[in-house]
Enzyme design. Sequence first.
Site, PDB file in Angstrom:
ATOM      1  N   SER A  51       0.769  -1.248   0.000  1.00 46.77           N
ATOM      2  CA  SER A  51       0.000   0.000   0.000  1.00 46.77           C
ATOM      3  C   SER A  51       0.796   1.292   0.000  1.00 46.77           C
ATOM      4  CB  SER A  51      -0.921   0.022   1.227  1.00 46.77           C
ATOM      5  OG  SER A  51      -1.803  -1.054   1.208  1.00 46.77           O
TER       6      SER A  51
ATOM      7  N   CYS B 226       5.138  -0.416 -11.936  1.00 48.38           N
ATOM      8  CA  CYS B 226       5.624   0.771 -12.649  1.00 48.38           C
ATOM      9  C   CYS B 226       6.889   0.408 -13.416  1.00 48.38           C
ATOM     10  CB  CYS B 226       5.862   1.937 -11.690  1.00 48.38           C
ATOM     11  SG  CYS B 226       7.036   1.601 -10.368  1.00 48.38           S
TER      12      CYS B 226
END
Length: 482
Positions: free
Chosen positions: A120, A241
């Site tokens: 998270s 990413c």
Amino acid sequence: MVQLNQNFINTIAQELPAHLSMDDFIAACSRPLRRSIRVNTLKTSSEDFKRLMQPKGWTFEPIPWCEDGFWISYDEEEQLGNALEHIQGLFYIQEASSMLPPTALFTPNADWQCVLDLASAPGSKTTQMAALMNNQGLLVANEYSASRVKVLHANVLRMGASHCALTHFDGRVFGEYLYESFDAVLIDAPCGGEGTVRKDADALKSWSLDEVIEISETQKALIESAFLALKPGGSLVYSTCTLNRHENQGVCEYLQQTYGDAVQFESLSQLFDGAEKATTPEGFLHVWPQIYDSEGFFVAKLTKTRSVPRLQPEPKLQKNFPFTEASAKQAKAIQAYFADDLGIELPDDLIMVRDDEFWLFPHEFRDFIGKMRFQRIGVKLADHSKHGFKVRHEAIIALAGKALKAGAKNGAKVVEVSDEQAKEYLMGRDIPLDTAGKAQGEVIVCYGGAPLGMAKHLGNKLKNSLPRDLVKDKVLLLPPQA
């Protein structure tokens, strides 16, 4: 100047789709990222926020895949993290591509009540999902790094996300401890970060294929754990990413090879206008930086079509959970305090007690008691002593906004301050009042209709009650533009 490792360039040259050019990829990697933010709809609306910021010289370009996300431009060179509106939690500084995974998970027909965010911190996607859930249901946010859990909690608090439960575990344990417990799971996996080179010129300087393959093994273990924690019929979004196939398509293919027809890939080609430009043959989104002028990113969505066997025996329930459900008398007392003294009607959630502390938990948390240790659950409402209740700052931030937004102050003691006074308050200083009046005791301090915290009204000043760990050294007031 961006540093692109030659081995990385050689690898990407083999994986780049035929309709994209290597020259455009390198040029995109060399350009600075556009500034982007997400409006926090738990505290304001996008239209209200634009009306607030446009006089300060901001311009807004909508991000196609996030209704409340915008590329922004403005004249100031100051750090936006110090802006008053940012400290208030009205917006989150979030890269545009990173808004994709929650959007993919929360498609229009999704009605997830129990959601897991497996990795998270710092909290951009967690708080985005909290807003999409409108502080309903239960959002479990896990972070393996102890220091990053603190950052995660700070952002959850700042954004007013009240239905979160924070955990601090290796993500690989969730399939064992919370087997088939969640309607939806997001895993934004730790990765090689190849897509971040536009904000970190040295990100790929020491890139190596061996490291990529090593990372992908961890990612495979994490996605398998996430899949085991997912209920049959639920949705899982896997994102990174980074750009190479080993960490992206390869990880998703591993899961399907392991669990066969229990894994059904969902096409994201219609997720937003223009999504087809980044869609792979499998239906994943492989966002190369030149496609949308953004960070490089990868997003895959799958459905768990049936139950699968658990890998470990069911763990025993943990004992000694420190909270108990409030008695009817206790619940009535805390509800009356919030309504009569603060003008806040408590949501219909679980009121829990630990020693002299009163907390508010999501109802959905009942099913998780004893299954895992949680760092933080819900919102701490107040402490109780012989003198009565003492409201906690986080309760005001999470709960007061709705009452004020609806105009339902119900006799609450609210003091609206100017921008200069708000700055002084956030820097921990007392606020002198222009006209001395009768002392009012505890009051909610607001700026622009949104709560900043509590203060004690002494007649001639507001005595600051902001928790010391939230006091800022610098608060930026963005000036109006001519």
